[in-house]
Design a protein around this motif. Sequence first.
Motif, PDB file in Angstrom:
ATOM      1  N   TYR A 442       8.211  20.000  11.336  1.00  0.00           N
ATOM      2  CA  TYR A 442       8.966  19.853  12.583  1.00  0.00           C
ATOM      3  C   TYR A 442       8.310  18.863  13.547  1.00  0.00           C
ATOM      4  CZ  TYR A 442      10.800  24.191  10.621  1.00  0.00           C
ATOM      5  OH  TYR A 442      11.353  25.112   9.772  1.00  0.00           O
ATOM      6  N   ARG A 484      15.011  31.750  12.249  1.00  0.00           N
ATOM      7  CA  ARG A 484      14.754  30.317  12.286  1.00  0.00           C
ATOM      8  C   ARG A 484      15.419  29.748  13.532  1.00  0.00           C
ATOM      9  NH1 ARG A 484      16.058  26.826   7.848  1.00  0.00           N
ATOM     10  NH2 ARG A 484      13.979  26.015   8.224  1.00  0.00           N
ATOM     11  N   LEU A 498       6.151  32.088   9.716  1.00  0.00           N
ATOM     12  CA  LEU A 498       5.541  32.578  10.960  1.00  0.00           C
ATOM     13  C   LEU A 498       5.449  34.104  10.968  1.00  0.00           C
ATOM     14  CD1 LEU A 498       6.929  30.250  13.789  1.00  0.00           C
ATOM     15  CD2 LEU A 498       4.621  30.376  12.852  1.00  0.00           C
TER      16      LEU A 498
HETATM   17  P1  ADP Z   1      10.699  28.129   8.188  1.00  0.00           P
HETATM   18  O1  ADP Z   1       9.832  27.058   8.604  1.00  0.00           O
HETATM   19  O2  ADP Z   1      10.699  28.376   6.726  1.00  0.00           O
HETATM   20  O3  ADP Z   1      12.068  28.094   8.776  1.00  0.00           O
HETATM   21  P2  ADP Z   1       8.889  29.763   9.768  1.00  0.00           P
HETATM   22  O4  ADP Z   1       8.784  31.220   9.896  1.00  0.00           O
HETATM   23  O5  ADP Z   1       7.667  29.057   9.384  1.00  0.00           O
HETATM   24  O6  ADP Z   1      10.082  29.499   8.790  1.00  0.00           O
HETATM   25  O7  ADP Z   1       9.381  29.197  11.135  1.00  0.00           O
HETATM   26  C1  ADP Z   1      10.410  29.821  11.784  1.00  0.00           C
HETATM   27  C2  ADP Z   1      11.177  28.827  12.657  1.00  0.00           C
HETATM   28  O8  ADP Z   1      10.340  28.439  13.766  1.00  0.00           O
HETATM   29  C3  ADP Z   1      11.516  27.564  12.005  1.00  0.00           C
HETATM   30  O9  ADP Z   1      12.747  27.663  11.319  1.00  0.00           O
HETATM   31  C4  ADP Z   1      11.600  26.590  13.164  1.00  0.00           C
HETATM   32  O10 ADP Z   1      12.853  26.668  13.758  1.00  0.00           O
HETATM   33  C5  ADP Z   1      10.584  27.114  14.128  1.00  0.00           C
HETATM   34  N1  ADP Z   1       9.294  26.407  14.081  1.00  0.00           N
HETATM   35  C6  ADP Z   1       8.174  26.790  13.462  1.00  0.00           C
HETATM   36  N2  ADP Z   1       7.151  25.943  13.672  1.00  0.00           N
HETATM   37  C7  ADP Z   1       7.657  24.955  14.468  1.00  0.00           C
HETATM   38  C8  ADP Z   1       7.111  23.758  15.040  1.00  0.00           C
HETATM   39  N3  ADP Z   1       5.862  23.412  14.836  1.00  0.00           N
HETATM   40  N4  ADP Z   1       7.935  23.000  15.806  1.00  0.00           N
HETATM   41  C9  ADP Z   1       9.216  23.356  16.017  1.00  0.00           C
HETATM   42  N5  ADP Z   1       9.786  24.466  15.493  1.00  0.00           N
HETATM   43  C10 ADP Z   1       9.022  25.256  14.720  1.00  0.00           C
END
Ligand code: ADP
Length: 528
Positions: A442, A484, A498
Amino acid sequence: MRNSWKDLSIAKKLYAVFGVMAVLIAGELLTLRFAMGTLSAVRAFVGGEGSWSKAQKNAAFSLHRYGLTRDEADYQAFLSYLKVPEGDHVARLELQKKHPDLAVARAGFLAGNIQGGDITKMIDLLRRFYWAPYLSRAIEVWAEADGLLAMFRESGKEYHELLSSRVPDRARLEEALHSIRVLNNELTSVEDEFSRVLGEGSRWLERVIISLLFMAVLTAESVGLTLTFLTSRSISKGLSEISQAANAIGHGDFIRTAKVYSGDEIGQVATAVNRMGGLLEKSYRELEFRVRERTAELDKAVRVRDEFLSVASHELKTPLSSIKLQLQMRKKALDAGGESAIWSASEFRKMVADDEKQFDRLNRLIDDMLDVSRLTAGKFYLKPEPMELRALVQEVVDRFSIQARAGGSTLSLEAGAPVRGQWDWYRLEQVVTNLLTNAMKYGEGRPIQVTVKAEGQKAVLIVKDHGIGIAPSDQSRIFEQFERAVSPNEVSGLGLGLYITKQIVVAHGGSISVKSELGQGSEFRVEI
Ligand code: ADP
């Protein structure tokens, strides 16, 4: 008054009913006592009249005998008999005074041969009821008799004087005798009249007393019955109201209330039932609300899970399709090229590296899914050991540098002194990997800064990118399962990274937070 009666406790109401009954019965007994006393006074009066008449008759007889015997003793007997009615006369005159001397009246009645016990009753009767028609008539007749008696005595005295003279005047003697006879006859008829009036009076009194007693009994009974009826009706009315309300509430009609008729125990129970209905209604509404809320949550969870399944199958299928495509291409090339070598060593190395990448990707997806099912089943365990965090982060950063560069971004690590602790190496590696993968996914190809440091007793890891950022409303939910903040069409992912990261950090007794603004990048901070 009405309200205060209603508000009395049931026990007090019953005591009041019994109290009223007791007063009425006491009244009845007093009336009875009074009636008996009055009747016995009338009887004493009749007795007194008997003594009066008897004495007058004896006096007349003694005078007659004196006429025959000329014996002075007979004349004295005449005088002595007259003392009886004369005593009554004294008593009557005294009692007719405004302020009578009761001792004089008593002495008079005693001389009139009336029993000591009856005298008080007679005095009371004459003083209380002198106005009553029968008694006032009797007193009138009595006064008339007293007048005749005085004349009778005078005639007797004259007769005695005439007979005592040496030569009695015959004409005057005849005259005296005649007047004595006439007076005696008149006295007899007056005595009869007196007895008649008294008799009638006592019969009238009996009737009055019986009616009085009857009325007293009737009043006591009807007041008792009315009070008992009113009290029991108010009790049963209140109870049936409560039972109906309780029934209705039991059948779910929480709005139904019991009418509160009184402030007594039953009224208090009715108020309590109404309050209970209100509380039940409130809890029922709350429960309904919570069920609706929970149902909505479950619906959402089912929707999210369905979405996850389709995303997961898509995510799993992508590397598989790519591997299959590669295999088909190699098969075609082999078929066309025969036995001779088709690929140079460097081409072959690249092919193997590509395959490895796809397998790693598949592996990571499957690992994440396994972790989630372990976490859900409560079978997620740490294996803590003494370790140094800076070295671990350095290793992961090194591993991702090439990949980051390929994506157009740079990875920099800012690390001070070594940060030591008792942690699970493999799980913390997962944390760093997830945060760095996200930063690259991202981060829109912009630089990524990683920091490792010790703050007091805590180890701090910060991963900062300058990518798409996260809206404030999404910042807490992204740490939940399958949540997400981007559409699957934009960037692929299962929404588990996460969630797993947070569970690992929390299991280490730490915390994770995010600072972010849409379009400005995100900063994830882990403290353990
Ligand atoms: P995934 O990446 O597989 O969708 P995650 O649990 O890692 O699942 O992340 C959940 C959501 O958090 C992501 O879908 C994204 O929308 C948001 N996200 C996570 N990390 C970031 C980041 N560094 N910058 C922007 N959005 C993020």
